[in-house]
Write a protein that holds these residues in place. Structure first.
Motif, PDB file in Angstrom:
ATOM      1  N   THR A  92       0.839  -1.185   0.000  1.00  0.00           N
ATOM      2  CA  THR A  92       0.000   0.000   0.000  1.00  0.00           C
ATOM      3  C   THR A  92       0.884   1.248   0.000  1.00  0.00           C
ATOM      4  O   THR A  92       1.786   1.359   0.805  1.00  0.00           O
ATOM      5  CB  THR A  92      -0.889   0.027   1.261  1.00  0.00           C
ATOM      6  OG1 THR A  92      -1.471  -1.254   1.442  1.00  0.00           O
ATOM      7  CG2 THR A  92      -1.968   1.042   1.121  1.00  0.00           C
ATOM      8  N   THR A 131       1.554   5.030   0.874  1.00  0.00           N
ATOM      9  CA  THR A 131       1.031   5.998   1.819  1.00  0.00           C
ATOM     10  C   THR A 131       1.382   7.390   1.305  1.00  0.00           C
ATOM     11  O   THR A 131       2.392   7.580   0.645  1.00  0.00           O
ATOM     12  CB  THR A 131       1.602   5.790   3.237  1.00  0.00           C
ATOM     13  OG1 THR A 131       3.005   5.993   3.193  1.00  0.00           O
ATOM     14  CG2 THR A 131       1.272   4.405   3.765  1.00  0.00           C
ATOM     15  N   GLU A 148      -3.370   5.563   7.813  1.00  0.00           N
ATOM     16  CA  GLU A 148      -2.347   4.802   7.095  1.00  0.00           C
ATOM     17  C   GLU A 148      -2.089   5.364   5.700  1.00  0.00           C
ATOM     18  O   GLU A 148      -1.968   4.621   4.722  1.00  0.00           O
ATOM     19  CB  GLU A 148      -2.721   3.319   7.045  1.00  0.00           C
ATOM     20  CG  GLU A 148      -2.768   2.683   8.431  1.00  0.00           C
ATOM     21  CD  GLU A 148      -3.358   1.285   8.438  1.00  0.00           C
ATOM     22  OE1 GLU A 148      -3.749   0.775   7.362  1.00  0.00           O
ATOM     23  OE2 GLU A 148      -3.432   0.700   9.527  1.00  0.00           O
ATOM     24  N   GLY A 149      -2.044   6.703   5.609  1.00  0.00           N
ATOM     25  CA  GLY A 149      -1.677   7.355   4.360  1.00  0.00           C
ATOM     26  C   GLY A 149      -2.757   7.396   3.305  1.00  0.00           C
ATOM     27  O   GLY A 149      -2.487   7.668   2.137  1.00  0.00           O
ATOM     28  N   ARG A 150      -3.999   7.158   3.713  1.00  0.00           N
ATOM     29  CA  ARG A 150      -5.137   7.251   2.793  1.00  0.00           C
ATOM     30  C   ARG A 150      -6.247   8.056   3.450  1.00  0.00           C
ATOM     31  O   ARG A 150      -6.288   8.217   4.664  1.00  0.00           O
ATOM     32  CB  ARG A 150      -5.662   5.857   2.431  1.00  0.00           C
ATOM     33  CG  ARG A 150      -4.749   5.083   1.525  1.00  0.00           C
ATOM     34  CD  ARG A 150      -5.395   3.797   1.125  1.00  0.00           C
ATOM     35  NE  ARG A 150      -4.698   3.216  -0.016  1.00  0.00           N
ATOM     36  CZ  ARG A 150      -5.027   2.061  -0.536  1.00  0.00           C
ATOM     37  NH1 ARG A 150      -6.030   1.364  -0.060  1.00  0.00           N
ATOM     38  NH2 ARG A 150      -4.356   1.589  -1.568  1.00  0.00           N
TER      39      ARG A 150
END
Length: 122
Positions: free
Chosen positions: A2, A4, A108-110
């Protein structure tokens, strides 16, 4: 894996999503920049939960004014896991038609949540 993203980047990408006319590009950005359980709070249309709903409402809003552009009028402001950006929208080369502020909460960076507020034009 994922990716971020910084909150400043997420604030800009949220504007990009709502300003995107191409449905495939818009959906790809939503999948990259929003959590699966994200929530969008719109004072006009209510609460939209999940990527599919955000995609649907972003497309519906875009269809009402496909030639408008969202333009930040201040640098993004960040505090802990949240941030805000002030913007105007309208046709390029014309006076802005409306203004707003987006507040978001990141996880978490979203983007986990977006709250839209409409503002008086500057």
């Amino acid at each position: 894996m994922t990716m971020t993203h910084s909150i400043s980047t997420l604030l800009q990408r949220n504007l990009d999503v709502f300003g995107e006319n191409d449905p495939a590009r818009r959906r790809a950005m939503i999948d990259e920049f929003y959590t699966e359980d994200c929530v969008f709070h719109d004072p006009n249309s209510g609460i939209h939960r999940g990527r599919d709903e955000i995609d649907r409402i972003a497309g519906a809003i875009r269809a009402t004014h496909p030639d408008f552009q969202y333009q930040p009028i201040a640098e993004p402001e960040v505090s802990e896991d949240g941030g805000r950006i002030r913007w105007v929208s309208g046709r390029p080369g014309e006076a802005p038609a409306y203004a707003g502020t987006d507040f978001l909460i990141a996880r978490e960076g979203r983007i986990a949540a977006v709250y839209l507020f409409f503002d008086k034009l500057p």
